[in-house]
Design a protein around this motif. Sequence first.
Motif, PDB file in Angstrom:
ATOM      1  N   LEU A   1      11.568   3.641   2.851  1.00  0.00           N
ATOM      2  CA  LEU A   1      11.561   2.468   3.783  1.00  0.00           C
ATOM      3  C   LEU A   1      10.337   1.173   3.141  1.00  0.00           C
ATOM      4  CD1 LEU A   1      11.933   0.901   6.250  1.00  0.00           C
ATOM      5  CD2 LEU A   1      10.286   2.777   7.552  1.00  0.00           C
ATOM      6  N   ALA A   2       9.623   2.320   2.600  1.00  0.00           N
ATOM      7  CA  ALA A   2       8.075   1.319   1.809  1.00  0.00           C
ATOM      8  C   ALA A   2       8.474   0.917   0.621  1.00  0.00           C
ATOM      9  CB  ALA A   2       7.072   2.505   2.130  1.00  0.00           C
ATOM     10  N   GLY A   3       9.889   1.199  -0.242  1.00  0.00           N
ATOM     11  CA  GLY A   3      10.243   0.913  -1.624  1.00  0.00           C
ATOM     12  C   GLY A   3       9.330   1.747  -2.064  1.00  0.00           C
ATOM     13  N   ARG A   4       8.477   3.172  -2.277  1.00  0.00           N
ATOM     14  CA  ARG A   4       7.729   4.364  -2.645  1.00  0.00           C
ATOM     15  C   ARG A   4       8.863   5.288  -3.109  1.00  0.00           C
ATOM     16  NH1 ARG A   4       2.574   3.044  -3.560  1.00  0.00           N
ATOM     17  NH2 ARG A   4       1.987   1.841  -2.791  1.00  0.00           N
ATOM     18  N   CYS A   5      10.066   5.317  -2.962  1.00  0.00           N
ATOM     19  CA  CYS A   5      11.290   6.419  -3.591  1.00  0.00           C
ATOM     20  C   CYS A   5      11.553   6.274  -5.049  1.00  0.00           C
ATOM     21  CB  CYS A   5      12.537   5.985  -2.475  1.00  0.00           C
ATOM     22  SG  CYS A   5      13.249   5.031  -2.424  1.00  0.00           S
ATOM     23  N   GLY A   6      11.800   7.129  -5.531  1.00  0.00           N
ATOM     24  CA  GLY A   6      12.130   7.044  -7.202  1.00  0.00           C
ATOM     25  C   GLY A   6      12.982   6.200  -7.401  1.00  0.00           C
ATOM     26  N   ARG A   7      13.341   5.794  -8.346  1.00  0.00           N
ATOM     27  CA  ARG A   7      14.352   4.790  -9.048  1.00  0.00           C
ATOM     28  C   ARG A   7      14.758   5.013 -10.038  1.00  0.00           C
ATOM     29  NH1 ARG A   7      14.440   0.428  -6.424  1.00  0.00           N
ATOM     30  NH2 ARG A   7      12.643  -0.645  -4.714  1.00  0.00           N
ATOM     31  N   ALA A   8      13.957   6.371 -11.174  1.00  0.00           N
ATOM     32  CA  ALA A   8      14.778   6.598 -12.443  1.00  0.00           C
ATOM     33  C   ALA A   8      14.078   7.401 -12.343  1.00  0.00           C
ATOM     34  CB  ALA A   8      14.157   5.282 -13.620  1.00  0.00           C
TER      35      ALA A   8
END
Length: 638
Positions: A273-280
């Motif tokens: 929700l905060a945009g702090r999840c893994g992306r790569a």
Amino acid sequence: MFKPGDWREPAAADFDVRLKRLTGELRGVDQERVDLSKELRRIAAMRVPMQHQSRMQRLGKLAFASHAHLPGFRPMRVLAVGNKTLDFLAADLAAAGPARGLVLQMTTTGFDAATALAMDDQWAGPEGPFDAVLVMLDASAFAERVTLLDNAAEDARMSRAAAHLTRIVDGISKRIDVPVIVATLARDPASALSSSDGGMAGSATRLVSQLNAFIHAQGQARQWLVWDFGLLAERIGTFAFCDPVRMHLAKAPYALEYGPQVADSLAAKLAALAGRCGRALVLDLDNTIWGGVVADDGPEGLRLGQGSAEGEAFTAFQRLTLDWRDRGIVLTVCSKNVEAIAREPFKSHAEMLLREQHVAVFIANFDDKASNIRRIAQSLDLGLESLVFVDDNPAERERVRAELPFVHVPEMPEDVSYFPASLLDAGYFEYLPLTAEDLGRSDAYTGRARAAATLESIGNYDEYLQSLDMRISVKPFDPTGKARIAQLISKSNQFNLTTRRYSEVDVERLSADSNFICMQVRMKDRFADHGMISVVVIDKTEAHAWSIDTWLMSCRVLRRGVEQFLMNQVMQLAGEGGADVVKGLYVPTARNGLVADFFEQMTFETVADETAVGGGRHFEKSVSSYTPFQCFFQTDGA
């Protein structure tokens, strides 16, 4: 054997000393100290001995109180409502947050207060503000006995249960205008009298399954967010997870020894929700995605694919990485190897599921891996906190943890068969309901990395921009883009002038209001389709002085000239609409310093600075004095 929580790195030998020192420093902190943030992140990612859990809870509370002095951490306040006691969860959540770059504070409403909060206007409720609300009910909130084998009675019961849950969520949403997270229900193993209960109309087991399906459907329809508490219970084991003694004595919804795992699972959802999840995902090669050492064994000697248990396990792990890629996660390689040799299995091995086209950045050399991971982050234009590094070598993991503590580095099991379980338990890639544009994110990042390589080869920046063959589309808000527009508005923090937050309902309202011009912007180049990359909302209520209400952009297209192109568009529309001036507002936050000088760059003039009282800095630009910027875009109606 893998157990929940084993993905965390083992506690350091001096864990106790470091925990005491960090707690003392947080109590006395009086200035911003980056080393303090790094130490908090490192300790929080360790496997905490149970005897230290209460101390980690206190550390989490101190971190929230000191968050202004902890760069790299995002504070969040969560309200939890339910029909069971959630104070235990609140304490564990404070301890779980820092491992995910969050400092969390949970407020609970007390036992069985969900209905009151949603429907009792006379009750003041807890004092906010909050960033999210958790609604966590169990089957007893919907308990209603009906005649077994009576399908009509079962359907009626399910309708009443769904309506009751919807009233609670809608009531809370109207009262507290923040995202609502609804937990699925854990099945009580004592409620299933037979394995046939799952197919029997009117059984309690069927009601839980039906309610969970309804919750997921509402989540996919973007009515609310879903935390799959029921799935967590199944992964741990329902007989162990459901503690009837604690449930009767303390109204606890789960066995308290699993509190850290429950809190960490919820923290993963909050990180998304905060945009702090893994992306790569940053992958080592030898003995990580295949068995053996390619430089010694050759591609033909690698253990991979059908014919051996170990080879099939590596294939299963590769399949998981591709499943993540399908959901927008970027795959990269970081290997100590000769590049040509490292690439060969991707090209020629018949059992390889991963191929070169799946990998956005491929780095194989003998440099320090921490340095190479920095290069990967720069190539993708991602923060280090967005990267998850997977390597079978404990020495390499330790090196990256010590040098780059904000990179996620899970502890990997010795047996590759447990790799998927470990990473799924870690929850690094938890996500919100996906949009079609999310599915193409991996290709977009691959295109970005290739564009960066093109810039390095060309040198001249204007020539580079022209070489990209960039096409841009500016269209009004529409129903198709509504979900992605709301997602960008809720998640964009760095390139966001005011950080005003609008829900999907607000997006619909703005698009229907003739006093607003609402722009959704998409971009593509010769390497990738980047999808929706910007949202601009212009308030023209004051006919001769239009105001920029919202302007945000995805950071993945910075330095392409998008903002200059859009400002040209805004000024042209203002002139055609009879406006004499365009007003701008910059409201500083802890994370949007990137655009602190945006209006100066756009040649606006400062007219007022109310930053000290929270009003931000106000700017104006005369339409007649505006000189359009040079840009290198072709307009695209598609």
